[in-house]
Scaffold this motif. Structure first.
Motif, mmCIF file in Angstrom:
data_model
loop_
_atom_site.group_PDB
_atom_site.id
_atom_site.type_symbol
_atom_site.label_atom_id
_atom_site.label_comp_id
_atom_site.label_asym_id
_atom_site.label_seq_id
_atom_site.Cartn_x
_atom_site.Cartn_y
_atom_site.Cartn_z
ATOM 1 N N HIS A 172 16.578 -25.636 -9.316
ATOM 2 C CA HIS A 172 16.851 -25.186 -10.606
ATOM 3 C C HIS A 172 16.684 -23.828 -11.204
ATOM 4 C CE1 HIS A 172 15.668 -24.857 -15.006
ATOM 5 N NE2 HIS A 172 16.703 -25.463 -15.057
ATOM 6 N N SER A 173 17.464 -23.260 -11.730
ATOM 7 C CA SER A 173 17.366 -21.983 -12.460
ATOM 8 C C SER A 173 17.712 -21.911 -13.709
ATOM 9 C CB SER A 173 18.472 -21.222 -11.904
ATOM 10 O OG SER A 173 18.246 -19.594 -12.591
ATOM 11 N N PRO A 174 16.702 -21.536 -14.675
ATOM 12 C CA PRO A 174 16.996 -21.344 -16.023
ATOM 13 C C PRO A 174 17.642 -20.024 -16.524
ATOM 14 C CG PRO A 174 14.817 -20.759 -15.639
ATOM 15 C CD PRO A 174 15.376 -21.132 -14.345
ATOM 16 N N ALA A 175 18.457 -19.346 -15.595
ATOM 17 C CA ALA A 175 18.852 -18.069 -15.872
ATOM 18 C C ALA A 175 19.936 -18.240 -17.161
ATOM 19 C CB ALA A 175 19.706 -17.594 -14.639
ATOM 20 N N ASP A 176 19.903 -17.323 -17.951
ATOM 21 C CA ASP A 176 20.860 -17.028 -18.990
ATOM 22 C C ASP A 176 22.112 -16.163 -18.413
ATOM 23 O OD1 ASP A 176 22.165 -16.128 -21.121
ATOM 24 O OD2 ASP A 176 20.470 -15.599 -22.455
ATOM 25 N N LEU A 177 23.041 -16.762 -18.401
ATOM 26 C CA LEU A 177 24.145 -16.178 -17.797
ATOM 27 C C LEU A 177 24.780 -15.010 -18.558
ATOM 28 C CD1 LEU A 177 26.188 -18.929 -16.109
ATOM 29 C CD2 LEU A 177 24.173 -17.708 -15.233
ATOM 30 N N VAL B 176 26.026 -25.101 -11.197
ATOM 31 C CA VAL B 176 26.639 -25.683 -12.074
ATOM 32 C C VAL B 176 25.782 -25.558 -13.575
ATOM 33 C CG1 VAL B 176 27.502 -28.068 -12.831
ATOM 34 C CG2 VAL B 176 27.240 -27.529 -10.466
ATOM 35 N N THR B 177 26.353 -25.133 -14.508
ATOM 36 C CA THR B 177 25.876 -24.731 -15.517
ATOM 37 C C THR B 177 26.053 -25.955 -16.583
ATOM 38 O OG1 THR B 177 27.872 -24.139 -16.783
ATOM 39 C CG2 THR B 177 26.552 -22.300 -15.605
ATOM 40 N N GLY B 178 24.853 -26.140 -17.387
ATOM 41 C CA GLY B 178 24.700 -27.313 -18.138
ATOM 42 C C GLY B 178 24.324 -28.496 -17.328
ATOM 43 N N LEU C 57 20.995 -26.259 -10.108
ATOM 44 C CA LEU C 57 21.134 -26.739 -11.412
ATOM 45 C C LEU C 57 21.025 -25.308 -12.376
ATOM 46 C CD1 LEU C 57 18.935 -29.839 -11.322
ATOM 47 C CD2 LEU C 57 21.560 -29.798 -11.473
ATOM 48 N N ASN C 58 21.679 -25.036 -13.194
ATOM 49 C CA ASN C 58 21.500 -23.835 -14.219
ATOM 50 C C ASN C 58 21.646 -24.403 -15.678
ATOM 51 O OD1 ASN C 58 23.441 -21.299 -15.650
ATOM 52 N ND2 ASN C 58 21.248 -21.169 -14.991
ATOM 53 N N ALA C 59 20.513 -24.619 -16.175
ATOM 54 C CA ALA C 59 20.439 -24.971 -17.695
ATOM 55 C C ALA C 59 19.156 -24.733 -18.052
ATOM 56 C CB ALA C 59 20.745 -26.676 -17.530
ATOM 57 N N PHE C 60 19.154 -24.880 -19.384
ATOM 58 C CA PHE C 60 17.684 -24.550 -20.267
ATOM 59 C C PHE C 60 17.341 -26.147 -20.622
ATOM 60 C CE2 PHE C 60 20.412 -20.868 -21.995
ATOM 61 C CZ PHE C 60 19.512 -20.146 -21.334
ATOM 62 N N GLY C 61 16.153 -26.434 -20.676
ATOM 63 C CA GLY C 61 15.592 -27.807 -21.056
ATOM 64 C C GLY C 61 14.435 -28.186 -21.055
ATOM 65 N N VAL D 55 24.885 -15.624 -3.000
ATOM 66 C CA VAL D 55 25.753 -14.631 -3.261
ATOM 67 C C VAL D 55 27.184 -14.834 -2.794
ATOM 68 C CG1 VAL D 55 26.042 -12.013 -2.588
ATOM 69 C CG2 VAL D 55 23.718 -12.876 -3.560
ATOM 70 N N ARG D 56 27.254 -15.197 -1.370
ATOM 71 C CA ARG D 56 28.617 -15.213 -0.890
ATOM 72 C C ARG D 56 29.372 -16.413 -1.397
ATOM 73 N NH1 ARG D 56 26.356 -16.128 3.615
ATOM 74 N NH2 ARG D 56 26.667 -18.372 3.813
ATOM 75 N N GLU D 57 28.717 -17.588 -1.883
ATOM 76 C CA GLU D 57 29.442 -18.669 -2.294
ATOM 77 C C GLU D 57 29.697 -19.201 -3.736
ATOM 78 O OE1 GLU D 57 28.966 -22.063 0.292
ATOM 79 O OE2 GLU D 57 28.716 -20.848 1.948
ATOM 80 N N VAL D 58 28.593 -18.764 -4.543
ATOM 81 C CA VAL D 58 28.349 -19.092 -5.888
ATOM 82 C C VAL D 58 28.821 -18.040 -6.816
ATOM 83 C CG1 VAL D 58 26.764 -20.021 -7.483
ATOM 84 C CG2 VAL D 58 26.457 -20.635 -5.163
#
Length: 148
Positions: A72-77, A22-24, A46-50, A100-103
């Motif tokens: 949590h992952s801060p990955a820049d998409l 989920v981004t943001g 969780l995918n967000a900067f912060g 990989v399979r589901e996201v």
């Protein structure tokens, strides 16, 4: 203090065994989406900067209160290498293969129509309390053909 309305639905685990990125997702609508998916049994990336405190609070709101596997992952998409690093995560029991399979892969349209059961499942969701704020919407149940 009022009870957490999502915590009351923890027994509703219809999405158990799934993973969602989920981004943001450390505040606002993104956090609300992550919490709702977690309450339904989904493991959350969780995918967000912060700031670390906000990220920790979001993780507590999901893992601590709802019992969902959370990382949590801060990955820049916009950065392919960052996405690959995110996929490589195994934190909190969420395996790389599951991510990989589901996201990551978008569901491609297949060459069949939606079944009556799939349409019925959507109607059941829309008839429930969780969809009370959805009014006058058109929802395509066409296995992805509308967007292609």
């Amino acid at each position: 203090m009022l009870a957490d309305p999502l915590a009351r639905r923890v027994e509703d685990r219809r999405l158990a065994g799934r993973v969602a990125r989920v981004t943001g997702s450390t505040s606002g609508i993104g956090l609300g989406i992550a919490r709702a998916l977690a309450a339904a049994g989904t493991a959350i990336v969780l995918n967000a900067f912060g700031v670390p405190e906000d990220i920790a609070a979001a993780e507590e709101a999901i893992a601590g209160r709802l019992g969902a596997m959370t990382t949590h992952s801060p990955a820049d998409l916009a950065n392919a290498a960052a996405i690959e690093r995110m996929v490589g995560t195994t934190a909190h029991g969420i395996s790389r293969d599951k991510v990989v399979r589901e996201v990551l892969p978008p569901q491609q349209p297949d060459k069949r129509f939606a079944s009556v059961e799939e349409i019925g499942a959507l109607v059941a969701v829309l008839a429930g309390n969780a969809a009370a704020s959805i009014t006058g919407a058109s929802i395509a149940v066409d296995r992805g053909w509308t967007v292609h």
